[in-house]
Design a protein around this motif. Structure first.
Motif: not given
Length: 113
Positions: A63-88
């Motif tokens: 993530v970026n310096r602020n801890g924001m999921l800036t690149g979530k949009h570049h994944f298979d879907g904008p929800e994938v990144m957050a989901s993966l993180l929550r999953n972990e």
DNA sequence: GGTGTGACAATGG
DNA sequence: GCCATTGCCACAC
């Protein structure tokens, strides 16, 4: 012999792959780990090309310096990144990592710099 | 070989 | 304290 590396990206991938599950890091930290603290922007780009690397790179842990999921949009879907993180076990809200400071993992355990 | 980019980071107003 | 801009470095076209 092989060169030191096929590219700066390889170092980035290696560093990102070293990120343990449930932990997150910043582009700048990785950039520094690879030797170019100013190339933080390149790190993000490396993630974009990470799929071309052929190997799986847990870019969702980056993530970026602020801890924001800036690149979530570049994944298979904008929800994938957050989901993966929550999953972990990483708490994510508002596209941002909660306790980011706590979850932050430094790729460089002891920098001499 | 030059230009543009890119999921950042730091500084200035 | 927040918003806007620049700097940076390496890769792709």
């Amino acid at each position: 012999m092989k060169k030191h590396d096929d590219g700066f990206f390889e170092r980035v991938y290696a560093a990102v792959r070293k990120i343990p599950p449930g932990r997150v890091t910043t582009y700048g930290a990785i950039a520094r780990c690879v030797g170019s603290p100013q190339a933080s922007r390149m790190v993000g780009w490396a993630m974009n090309n990470s799929h071309t690397c052929g190997e799986y790179v847990p870019a969702h842990r980056v993530v970026n310096r602020n801890g924001m999921l800036t690149g979530k949009h570049h994944f298979d879907g904008p929800e994938v990144m957050a989901s993966l993180l929550r999953n972990e076990g990483v708490r994510v809200e508002d596209d941002r990592v909660l306790d980011f400071q706590e979850k932050f993992w430094n790729p460089v355990p002891d920098t001499d710099l």
